[in-house]
Design an enzyme around this catalytic site. Structure first.
Site, PDB file in Angstrom:
ATOM      1  N   GLU A  13       7.145  -1.645   0.055  1.00 20.18           N
ATOM      2  CA  GLU A  13       6.234  -0.500  -0.059  1.00 20.18           C
ATOM      3  C   GLU A  13       6.900   0.485  -0.992  1.00 20.18           C
ATOM      4  O   GLU A  13       8.060   0.854  -0.797  1.00 20.18           O
ATOM      5  CB  GLU A  13       5.981   0.114   1.324  1.00 20.18           C
ATOM      6  CG  GLU A  13       4.843   1.119   1.341  1.00 20.18           C
ATOM      7  CD  GLU A  13       5.332   2.543   1.351  1.00 20.18           C
ATOM      8  OE1 GLU A  13       5.074   3.241   0.341  1.00 20.18           O
ATOM      9  OE2 GLU A  13       5.958   2.963   2.327  1.00 20.18           O
ATOM     10  N   CYS A  68       5.451   9.127   0.492  1.00 19.68           N
ATOM     11  CA  CYS A  68       4.771   8.269  -0.477  1.00 19.68           C
ATOM     12  C   CYS A  68       3.258   8.409  -0.369  1.00 19.68           C
ATOM     13  O   CYS A  68       2.531   8.040  -1.286  1.00 19.68           O
ATOM     14  CB  CYS A  68       5.202   6.824  -0.304  1.00 19.68           C
ATOM     15  SG  CYS A  68       5.219   6.258   1.390  1.00 19.68           S
TER      16      CYS A  68
END
Length: 542
Positions: free
Chosen positions: A293, A327
């Protein structure tokens, strides 16, 4: 080996404590904060259950008070990296054969340790090391990590229960084996929960791991490792090794028994790792699992029917909580012309009310960004926006790193939808707004889809169900986590499995069965009860 099929405790999300003034938990975490802040903690490597002190060290410096020394962490060389790999492979001999209920018990105990005796300490370490407010620390290092541990145990049992059909003549069964080798876990500074979950989720499924935490998260990483050890994770199953990332990655990826990587970090680093794995593919005993990720350039889109107060709050929380260092943080917004004046006024009011400073003062909503490199990068984009004719800094734009790496929450308005801060991930408290004509909603959705290489999170606000339906379809590939009338941050384990595609990662959805399935290699076993004794089939008859 256990005798029976066992039901694990039903996973429920850990309640978030309030930490309101006068509460017991507030006093506990403040006491833990002050103790840790002044303890000058020594953080060794953890290899095969042993604390390794190399003498090559780095310093833990709180981002909000960077002259203060809160601890010293030891740094590995090539020998220690190889020791960790060897320890993991030796531990695999027993760990991979341990019954699943015993593995489950270890990580359920870890969850309860964090929920109870370690809660104040792990939150305090996260506040100090990562400069999180108590609320941001609580939802991360306590609640989310507890949730990962509990829900992953439940998901593991669901995976094991998924079995093929059998007949009266043959019994078919699937065995969910751990990977053949070791898993390399690389974790970021911004979430203590990620630091704990990446090695724990792989280990839960019977794998052994070499874990490299961020050197800007070493204090909270040590607390995580202390929890794992007290919970009973056997020596060598999770080895915590901090080292030069380039050197360590080269050592790990050159090993024949490298079986997979569980990664959260930057897109550039992940692409580099993927390339190294490809170059080394003939070295490995098995095709490695690559799970990552990475970055995001997460958006908020408002339709003309949206409620301005909701949009403004989504910007204030989505862009500025934890200084935009998620994020999933909102970093670009598309607001219709008719709504923008009201949204701007409300966001300005919010920003004017923010207090900024040390997380020890729990009235502060904003603290510091993680380190000087991040500070310098973010402020360079702010300074450039002040100079550019097609951009304007309308809120914030000030900064100061004399004591801590403090940057005011900043709103940039641009007339260019492809302006650099609409496309580039800054990982800081900056959001760029593009104001569009009300009737250009569908054209703006195409713009959102084509502007960024990332596809992690995004949000659309509208009271018009047709508009929401249009957005869901138009932005199908834009975000792995897509929010309707909510900010694009705050995924909860068991409710919103997290992950994105495009340059945002492999979309393997941490906090779900999908992620755990990457850490097993199924074996199909067919047992025939009465075996044939003649090769001839009926169609061969005359």
């Amino acid at each position: 080996m256990g005798k029976g099929f066992f039901n694990v405790p039903v996973a429920v999300n850990e309640p978030i404590k309030s930490y309101e003034p006068g509460s017991k938990e507030r006093e506990e975490v403040l006491a833990a904060y002050r103790e840790l802040f002044n303890a000058n903690t020594e953080i060794p490597l953890f290899i095969n259950g042993k604390e390794i002190k190399t003498g090559t060290t780095g310093t833990v410096r709180p981002p909000h008070d960077h002259q203060h020394n809160a601890g010293t962490y030891h740094i590995a060389g090539k020998d220690e990296v190889q020791q960790a790999i060897a320890a993991a492979l030796e531990a695999r001999k027993e760990w991979s054969q341990m019954s699943w209920e015993n593995r489950a018990g270890i990580f359920l105990k870890a969850a309860e340790l964090i929920a109870g005796p370690y809660r104040a300490k792990i939150n305090a370490a996260t506040m100090i090391n990562q400069s999180k407010t108590i609320y941001q620390a609580e939802i991360d290092s306590a609640c989310e990590l507890i949730d990962f541990l509990r829900f992953n145990v439940e998901y593991m049992t669901e995976i094991y229960s998924e079995q093929p059909e059998s007949t009266s003549g043959a019994w078919n069964r699937l065995e969910y084996r751990p990977l053949e080798g070791f898993v390399y876990c690389v974790t970021p500074f911004n979430f203590t929960a990620i630091a704990g979950n990446l090695p724990a989720s792989a280990a839960l499924m019977g794998n052994v791991t070499v874990w490299k935490p961020s050197d800007h998260q070493m204090l909270s990483a040590k607390v995580v490792m202390d929890v794992f050890r007290e919970a009973g994770v056997p020596d060598g199953v999770i080895n915590m090794v901090n080292a030069d990332p380039v050197m360590m990655t080269e050592e790990v990826l050159a090993h024949p028994d490298f079986a997979g990587i569980h990664f959260t970090g930057s897109t550039g680093v992940f692409k580099s790792i993927w390339g190294q794995i490809g170059a080394n593919i003939n070295t490995y005993k098995t095709y490695p699992r690559i799970v990552g990720e990475t970055g995001g350039k997460d958006f908020i889109v408002a339709h003309k029917s949206a409620i301005p107060q909701q949009v403004a709050t989504a910007i204030s929380r989505g862009a500025f909580e934890f200084q935009g260092q998620k994020c999933s943080a909102a970093s670009r917004a598309y607001i219709p012309q008719s709504m923008w004046p009201e949204v701007e006024k409300l966001v300005r009011q919010d920003c004017d009310s923010f207090k900024m400073g040390s997380p020890e003062d729990m009235s502060n909503f904003i603290t510091a960004v993680i380190h000087e490199g991040s500070f310098d990068k973010i402020t360079s984009y702010i300074d450039q926006a002040k100079k550019d004719s097609n951009a304007e800094v309308i809120i914030g734009g000030n900064y100061d790193k004399s004591k801590g790496y403090f940057i005011d929450p900043t709103v940039i308005v641009t007339t260019d939808p492809k302006y650099p801060t609409m496309e580039t991930e800054l990982f800081g408290p900056v959001i760029t707004v593009y104001v569009y004509e009300d009737e250009d909603f569908e054209a703006t959705l195409k713009l959102v889809d084509s502007t960024s290489e990332y596809a992690l999170t995004g949000a659309v606000f509208s009271q018009d169900r047709y508009a929401l339906g249009t957005a869901v379809k138009a932005l199908e590939n834009c975000a792995g986590n897509f929010y309707l009338n909510d900010k694009p941050t705050g995924a909860v384990v068991g409710q919103q499995p997290f992950g994105g595609a495009r340059a945002s990662g492999t979309n393997d959805k941490a906090g779900s069965k999908l992620n755990l399935l990457r850490w097993v290699s199924p074996r199909m076993i067919k047992e025939t009860f009465v075996s044939p004794v003649d090769y001839r089939y009926p169609f061969l008859g005359e």
